[in-house]
Design an enzyme around this catalytic site. Structure first.
Site, PDB file in Angstrom:
ATOM      1  N   ASP A 198       0.796  -1.231   0.000  1.00  0.00           N
ATOM      2  CA  ASP A 198       0.000   0.000   0.000  1.00  0.00           C
ATOM      3  C   ASP A 198       0.830   1.285   0.000  1.00  0.00           C
ATOM      4  O   ASP A 198       0.310   2.351  -0.277  1.00  0.00           O
ATOM      5  CB  ASP A 198      -0.945   0.018   1.205  1.00  0.00           C
ATOM      6  CG  ASP A 198      -0.218  -0.032   2.547  1.00  0.00           C
ATOM      7  OD1 ASP A 198       1.030  -0.067   2.561  1.00  0.00           O
ATOM      8  OD2 ASP A 198      -0.893  -0.043   3.597  1.00  0.00           O
ATOM      9  N   HIS A 199       2.120   1.199   0.293  1.00  0.00           N
ATOM     10  CA  HIS A 199       2.922   2.405   0.497  1.00  0.00           C
ATOM     11  C   HIS A 199       3.673   2.895  -0.745  1.00  0.00           C
ATOM     12  O   HIS A 199       4.132   4.037  -0.765  1.00  0.00           O
ATOM     13  CB  HIS A 199       3.951   2.172   1.613  1.00  0.00           C
ATOM     14  CG  HIS A 199       3.454   2.509   2.980  1.00  0.00           C
ATOM     15  ND1 HIS A 199       2.328   1.947   3.520  1.00  0.00           N
ATOM     16  CD2 HIS A 199       3.932   3.362   3.919  1.00  0.00           C
ATOM     17  CE1 HIS A 199       2.141   2.419   4.742  1.00  0.00           C
ATOM     18  NE2 HIS A 199       3.090   3.292   5.000  1.00  0.00           N
ATOM     19  N   ASP A 201       3.512  -0.555  11.360  1.00  0.00           N
ATOM     20  CA  ASP A 201       3.028   0.752  10.958  1.00  0.00           C
ATOM     21  C   ASP A 201       2.424   1.393  12.185  1.00  0.00           C
ATOM     22  O   ASP A 201       1.731   0.731  12.967  1.00  0.00           O
ATOM     23  CB  ASP A 201       1.984   0.628   9.838  1.00  0.00           C
ATOM     24  CG  ASP A 201       1.636   1.991   9.241  1.00  0.00           C
ATOM     25  OD1 ASP A 201       2.187   2.328   8.180  1.00  0.00           O
ATOM     26  OD2 ASP A 201       0.823   2.706   9.845  1.00  0.00           O
TER      27      ASP A 201
END
Length: 784
Positions: free
Chosen positions: A125-126, A190
């Protein structure tokens, strides 16, 4: 359509078999196999463990204590004292996002272990940069990051992790939709991992080395948190949203007020908040430094579990409901009262998430502080606010404006939290409304929230304002421009402000002029909590690990600029650190973004040497009030911080960095600890640390030290030589003697630390990973 049956991993260990489901059938209301729920949910074991602890403590327990203590490795012997003792815990699950997963998996590979010991997943996702639109940006990211995605995919297959491909969504939304359940103890690489608290989980952000411990079957260590109780009364209604609860709490506690504590919400107001709304509140608890946050099990969670195909889990949780509610008469270390009936919508910022402005005062405050009044870009979504409910409420505001001939007068970017959310809001017409309003739908990824934004509308250094529904607004966070004033607020308020395009617009009281010349007031937002037709899972983006991974190969090209096999750090030589240099004395706020910038540097997260070229480039040097410009004490010349650090390392000059309060707040990225260690640093000396970063430094063999007298910060100059003495006698609770030499004179001060016996072993071994390898080689590895 690809097979969407649930997937399970059944593991032997000190906990019973753990629930591990990935995706669920489109129409399913019960996402379990023919196994009875109590065969794989750990509730009976949790209850037994908790009973042995509760009998010793002999007092009412808070909800967070129940979940935490029911996961103790040795519950009958474990010392438990809030804020003091270190707990040895057995988490149920590990989650890793792709940027931090690279280093975590490289460390796991270095450990020599064959397979992860607990259910673990990696989420891509990053690394997807927002540039044009969702589909195009995703295709571009797959091409640019192919080497990294291939590495993550093959490593997951080799070592038994689930792999969520790029485009699947943001890690925290995926966890909430698929893996979270009441009572879960999960760690994630995270800082916004606490999002899962919205479903009654204890989800805690950690560095990659902590994740490696858990994946390697080593009990995970956490300083026993204090507990902050937040009593919610009244009811959420009108323009007030769940986001305003955490924005208000940030104002009350500030960015460091939750450090070392779990925030536990309770009270009659809880039931007026949806499950995803509770997740929003828990998610942004990271901005007050909290270890994690959570809500008690209630009907809103049951509704969400059923809607996401996990009705039988809800049934089972109800049988053990006492596990998921606080005991009557339990004591909190601090209690905060928030009345939802009187809570006014807030807009927080700029540059820090705890500077709160009630919407009725935002225009006045902006004028007084000379904030740029015109809004340049409005952005909704992210892991914090991208639920079906969020998007629906924003669409209701957009529809209201469109009915009067208005739409967003600024660029309006929309980030769905997951492929499931994107597919569902597309099917239900919500995306169509937002696009008519002027919105651009970005990829199901973090995007601008973490600095992955190829912004073109302003020049670097140009003063401007953006409003977002994100969680973090540090200087340069979203677009790398230090002059961008970012304000965080609810997605509903972002949408309303986008219509007026100015900070001095209050949708509760102010009128807008429609295209027909008539004035009107926006209606309060409305939206369904969950989709009436059920969720559409969209494209299948999950890769399960194969049953037999013998043929799977993980290759890292030695010439790669993106990936680098790790080499172990040097072991401590048993000597004191004498006359070490001060690489940089940092002035003011120093987050992990200042220590190890994100944005364009994300591509090097798997290559320690390359990413170390961003070390401290965002930190302000106290000597000249400039960033990335420090004096090389050997040559007398000013240079970039990484260049000076590399010169010191090449000349075998040990160094330290000096900082102020809450050093290392923000992201959990362990690169901010790995980089100084890699470039020859031996100690970080500050007034106070943020929790995750302090642990990350210890894990990498760095001395994390705090001034016994915070005023001693002023005694250290950029040209000082420091000696850290009697390190052979380093012991819990015993200060470290520090000698400061300035221009021929010397003075001794004391530095405190929070190392326990086990963490001192990390320092002596050179890192926690070094110690793990030593123990494994000697047969002394700690196994479940």
């Amino acid at each position: 359509m690809a097979q969407r049956a649930q997937r399970y991993i059944f593991l032997a260990g000190s906990l019973v078999r753990r629930f591990h489901a990935a995706r669920y059938p489109r129409s399913s209301k019960v996402a379990v196999s023919n196994f009875e729920a109590d065969h794989f949910l750990p509730y009976k074991k949790m209850q037994e463990t908790l009973e042995s602890v509760a009998g010793r403590l002999n007092r009412p327990l808070t909800l967070s204590e129940k979940i935490l203590y029911s996961h103790l490795d040795e519950p009958k012997e474990q010392e438990i004292e809030r804020g003091k003792s270190y707990l040895k815990l057995l988490p149920d699950r590990v989650a890793l996002q792709d940027a931090t997963a690279q280093m975590a998996l490289l460390q796991f590979i270095s450990s020599g272990l064959k397979k992860v010991a607990v259910p673990s997943t990696v989420h891509c996702d990053h690394l997807i940069e927002a540039q044009v639109s969702g589909d195009k940006d995703l295709a571009r990211a797959k091409d640019l990051n192919k080497e990294v995605y291939d590495f993550l995919s093959s490593t997951c297959a080799k070592y038994g992790l689930g792999f969520w491909k790029p485009g699947s969504g943001i890690i925290h939304q995926i966890i909430l939709e698929n893996y979270a359940y009441p009572g879960l103890l999960m760690i994630g690489t995270d800082s916004h991992t606490p999002n899962g608290g919205g479903l009654g989980c204890l989800c805690i952000g950690v560095g990659g080395a902590d994740a490696v411990d858990v994946m390697a079957s080593i009990p995970w260590e956490l300083k026993c948190p204090t507990v902050i109780g937040v009593n919610l009364t009244g009811k959420i209604s009108g323009w007030t949203s769940p986001k305003d609860v955490i924005l208000k709490l940030a104002e009350i506690l500030t960015v460091k007020g939750g450090t070392g504590a779990i925030v536990e919400y309770h009270g009659p107001g809880v039931d007026s908040i949806s499950c995803t709304g509770m997740a929003t509140i828990c998610n942004m608890g990271a901005e007050i430094g909290a270890t994690t946050s959570l809500f008690p099990f209630n009907e809103r969670m049951i509704t969400y579990l059923c809607a996401t195909g996990r009705g039988q889990i809800a049934d089972e949780a109800e049988k053990f409901k006492k596990l998921f509610t606080a005991d009557e008469g339990c004591k909190y270390d601090q209690v905060i009262e928030i009345n939802l009936d009187t809570l006014e919508p807030l807009v927080n910022g700029p540059f820090t998430p705890d500077l709160a402005h009630p919407i009725s005062k935002l225009g006045e405050d902006s004028e007084k502080n000379k904030y740029p009044m015109d809004i340049k870009v409005a952005l909704i979504g992210s892991c914090t606010n991208s639920s079906y409910e969020d998007m629906g409420r924003c669409a209701s505001i957009a529809s209201d404006a469109l009915s009067h001939g208005l739409k967003s007068c600024v660029p309006f970017n929309v980030t769905p939290g997951s492929e499931q959310i994107r597919a569902t809001i597309a099917r239900d017409g919500i995306i169509e409304v937002l696009e008519k309003f002027g919105g651009t739908v970005l990829a199901n990824a973090c995007g601008p929230c973490i600095g992955q934004w190829d912004r073109k509308d302003v020049k670097m250094g140009e003063k401007n304002t953006i409003v977002t529904s994100y969680n973090r607004n540090f200087t340069g966070r979203n677009d790398a421009n230090p002059a961008t004033h970012c304000f965080v607020t609810s997605p509903e308020m972002v949408t309303a402000l986008a219509i007026a395009g100015r900070l001095d617009f209050n949708p509760i009281s102010d009128l807008l002029e429609g295209k027909d010349g008539k004035t009107f007031k926006l209606k309060p937002p409305m939206g369904d909590e969950l989709p009436a037709k059920g969720f559409d899972p969209g494209e299948d983006t999950y890769q399960a690990p194969p049953e037999n991974a013998d043929s799977v190969k993980v290759n890292v090209d030695p010439k790669s600029e993106r990936l680098q096999i790790l080499e172990l750090f040097e072991k401590w030589d048993g000597k004191d650190y004498i006359d070490i240099a001060v690489l940089i004395k940092i002035k003011g706020k120093c987050t992990t973004d200042h220590i190890s910038a994100a944005g364009p540097w994300l591509k090097y997260r798997g290559h320690l040497d390359n990413i170390s070229n961003n070390l401290f480039i965002g930190a302000t040097n106290s000597e000249n009030n400039e960033m990335n410009k420090v004096k090389n004490q050997k040559t007398g010349q000013f240079d970039a911080v990484p260049a000076v650090a590399r010169d010191y390392k090449a000349n075998k000059i040990k160094w330290c960095a000096v900082g102020e309060d809450n050093y290392g707040e923000g992201s959990s990225r362990e690169h901010a600890a790995l980089e100084p260690r890699h470039l020859g640093g031996v100690a970080i000396i500050v007034k106070s640390f943020a929790r995750i970063h302090e642990t990350n430094l210890k894990k990498q063999g760095m001395l994390a030290l705090t001034f016994a007298n915070p005023g001693d910060y002023d005694k250290i100059q950029p040209s000082s030589k420091l000696s850290l003495l009697n390190l052979k006698d380093l012991a819990p609770g015993k200060p470290v003697d520090c000698e400061i030499k300035n221009n021929g004179s010397s003075e001794k001060i004391q530095l405190n630390h929070s190392f326990n016996e086990g963490q001192i072993l990390w320092f002596r071994a050179g890192s926690a990973l070094n110690l793990m390898k030593e123990q494994a080689a000697g047969g002394g590895g700690d196994k479940r």
